[in-house]
Write a protein that holds these residues in place. Structure first.
Motif, short mmCIF file in Angstrom:
data_model
loop_
_atom_site.label_atom_id
_atom_site.label_comp_id
_atom_site.label_asym_id
_atom_site.label_seq_id
_atom_site.Cartn_x
_atom_site.Cartn_y
_atom_site.Cartn_z
N GLY A 68 0.84 -1.20 0.00
CA GLY A 68 0.00 0.00 0.00
C GLY A 68 0.87 1.25 0.00
O GLY A 68 1.99 1.22 0.52
N PRO A 96 -9.08 1.94 -0.77
CA PRO A 96 -8.04 2.63 -1.55
C PRO A 96 -8.18 2.30 -3.04
O PRO A 96 -8.77 1.29 -3.40
CB PRO A 96 -6.74 2.08 -0.99
N GLU A 109 -6.45 1.27 -6.74
CA GLU A 109 -5.39 0.31 -7.03
C GLU A 109 -4.79 0.61 -8.40
O GLU A 109 -5.52 0.93 -9.35
CB GLU A 109 -5.93 -1.12 -6.95
N LYS A 167 -2.03 -0.57 -3.71
CA LYS A 167 -3.14 0.20 -3.16
C LYS A 167 -2.67 1.61 -2.82
O LYS A 167 -1.60 1.78 -2.24
CB LYS A 167 -3.68 -0.48 -1.91
N TRP A 205 -6.87 -1.00 4.30
CA TRP A 205 -5.63 -1.41 3.64
C TRP A 205 -5.57 -2.92 3.41
O TRP A 205 -4.83 -3.40 2.55
CB TRP A 205 -4.40 -0.97 4.46
#
Lengths: 226, 226
Positions: A2, A32, A34, A39, A73
């Motif tokens: 991430g 989030p 991508e 991410k 996450w």
């Protein structure tokens, strides 16, 4: 992996990773975006790219808190946080939220930049972060016309910063026009041209980070140890 | 001319201007240091270059207030304030202390940098500062081996930022190794090599600033006008 873009004012990660768009919510969490299997969350996902974020420290603190706590996450191996330059509110807040986290110090070869980067590394030590290594960016330029190498920004800054902080120099990333172009177009050079010297150096840095990080993967749990 | 280094965390002006040393006090005021005929004050004059300044916003506010109010600038024509990147505490504080001041927006040619610079310029408009012009840095590189020009960081960022903000593009400063070296050694290229293309561009920018600034020098006082 991430990527948390903690540079709230100077956000540019969405553009550079090609992770543009709006995050959606799910069960009170923010999902989030991508891109390239990574991410990403950034202030750039919540305000138009043209809009300045004129915030003082307490608002920054709150934004970082939300990025860490309200973003789903999932089970990432690494969460990279892109810090703004300096040793101010964002860095202090992040250190308080995730004490013991590792810090990668990025510098150019030049003295003036090295001094600023060293101060950031020393700040890490004082705020319970752990300086993990130094990455030297813009290490040299290879002229595409004649092939000669030129040290535009001098030499030695990465090595000296690493010695000062007592950590390894993890990579020297040459200045390659394709790297900059990839950033502007949202396709990192490690994706677009993995054989480029810059991509090779960046992959070396990534491997050094993996090696330097304590991992519990594959190790037996020591539940009975004491 | 005075230079106030408002980049409290990332100070590097003392090194780059060769204005190292400790300021002395006089009648409750701080006397700025002087280098190349320029008066300079910076956080770097009050802490060792190695020491990180781990301060949140309110302390930054106070530092800027002292740099403006407790330093004996004397009768300077221009007081240049080097702002840190971003649109945060230092910029907000400075705008509140000197409303109506002019802001020079510095960018590189590349898109990612331009977007961040444009946001800083838009912040100026919202906080009663006046965007005066754009200076494009690292505009191109001339290979010292073959003389070819390479646009390492792309093209057009300065022009586009100027159009977005409705101000002139005041100069394009090429990337010259001697400019970086001069900064590390404390001798600006306008002093060490005034005929260098980078020095010529910087002098152009300085002249553009003088032209763009309302001045009362040589004009009759209009005390009787109304």
């Amino acid at each position: 992996v991430g990527v948390l873009d903690a540079d709230v004012w100077g956000f540019s990660v969405p553009r550079m990773l090609g992770a543009l768009g709006k995050p959606v919510g799910f069960n009170d969490m923010i999902l989030p975006l991508e891109a390239h299997g990574v991410k990403v969350i950034s202030m750039g996902h919540f305000v138009p790219e043209e809009t300045p974020v004129i915030w003082r420290g307490p608002m920054l603190h709150k934004a970082i808190q939300q990025f860490l706590g309200d973003v789903w996450w999932g089970d990432v191996d690494f969460l990279l946080c892109d810090l703004p330059p300096g040793t101010g509110d964002v860095s202090i807040s992040l250190a308080s939220f995730i004490p013991g986290a590792s810090m990668l110090v990025v510098t150019t070869p030049q003295d003036a930049a090295r001094k600023v980067a060293e101060r950031a590394g020393k700040m890490a030590e004082r705020t319970n972060l752990r300086p993990l290594g130094v990455i030297e960016n813009m290490s040299w330029f290879i002229c595409p016309h004649c092939g000669e190498r030129e040290h535009i920004f001098g030499e030695g800054g990465g090595r000296e910063a690493a010695e000062t902080l007592g950590v390894p120099l993890m990579a020297q990333v040459p200045l390659v026009p394709a790297l900059r172009a990839g950033g502007d177009e949202g396709v990192p050079i490690v994706v677009s041209d993995p054989d480029s010297p810059a991509a090779v150096a960046l992959n070396e840095a990534a491997e050094a980070v993996v090696r330097a990080t304590k991992s519990k993967v594959g190790k037996p749990l020591q539940l009975m140890a004491r």
